[in-house]
Write an enzyme that holds these catalytic residues in place. Structure first.
Site: not given
Length: 254
Positions: A66, A110, A208-209
């Site tokens: 994402h 994801d 994120s990530g």
């Protein structure tokens, strides 16, 4: 959720807060890491957002699917504001490879690979965290580590200038999936990890990530959560299961 940055005001971070979930990560109840003690950490950015990532080979960074349209990858960063010319390496993203079965609605699969325009030079501030041939599904109660430059308070729209980390505790997947928690949203390809019952350790907007590290191994990728620091809703991480490792390695070979 992404944490937008315009890098003219690096510490100002305006985000669109979602009522139900927050896709991204901040470090809640964490502390500043020793500079460059996590040399594999990557700071990803485009014109609007930032994410975290993990350098797994000289030309490849692993992050969340994402984290769309990342343009630039910064390695060797500790403080965003400081002039770190002696430690930093900057690369452009040549191509992004989101998992082919990534589901944006449910956040299944994801994960994403970013191919850099040229390999990084391994130095003390910039190093690799290589993937294992197999990753063991961490048991409930396992203490792991997450890190990033995201917000340190859910109610304050400001990212951290320095790299932060916090220890999170793995939550039983069945418990995390109960009606009191994520209510059947958690799959076998996800890991829940957060509070040990005494703290609010968590991740949320801005990172994120980034990596989930258990016993020093890369086990997951920061994916989503509901709010930040809510004991009932621990952070959720994409689990680097055997099938995900096969996809990662095949993609890098191709």
């Amino acid at each position: 959720m992404f944490c937008p940055t315009d890098f003219t005001a690096l510490i100002s971070c305006t985000v669109l807060l979602m009522v139900q979930t927050s896709d991204g990560s901040e470090i809640i109840d964490g502390k500043e890491v020793k500079p460059h003690s996590m040399p594999f950490m990557a700071l990803l950015k485009n014109n609007k957002y930032m994410c975290g990532g993990t350098l797994i080979s000289p030309s490849w960074v692993l992050t969340a699917a994402h984290c769309e349209d990342m343009k630039t990858v910064l390695l060797g960063v500790h403080s965003i504001k400081k002039n770190e010319k002696n430690s930093r390496q900057v690369r452009n993203v040549e191509k992004q490879f989101p998992h082919p079965y990534y589901d944006a609605k449910n956040k299944n699969n994801d994960i994403m690979l970013l191919k850099l325009d040229k390999p990084v030079k391994q130095t003390k501030p910039v190093g690799l965290l290589k993937l294992s041939n197999s990753v063991k599904d961490p048991k409930a109660g396992t203490v792991c580590v997450v890190a990033g430059w995201g917000r340190t308070d859910y109610n304050i729209k400001q990212i951290s200038d320095v790299l932060m980390s916090v220890k999170v505790t793995v939550v039983d997947r069945k418990k995390c999936n109960s009606s009191e928690h994520y209510n059947h949203r958690i799959t076998s390809d996800m890991i829940c990890a957060g509070s040990d019952g005494k703290n609010r350790a968590d991740t949320c907007q801005g990172d994120s990530g980034g990596p989930l590290l258990c016993n020093g191994a890369l086990v997951g990728v920061t994916s989503f959560g509901r709010g930040c620091g809510d004991i009932k809703f621990p952070g959720v991480y994409a689990f680097l299961s055997a099938k995900q490792l096969v996809w990662i390695k095949n993609t890098m070979k191709s």
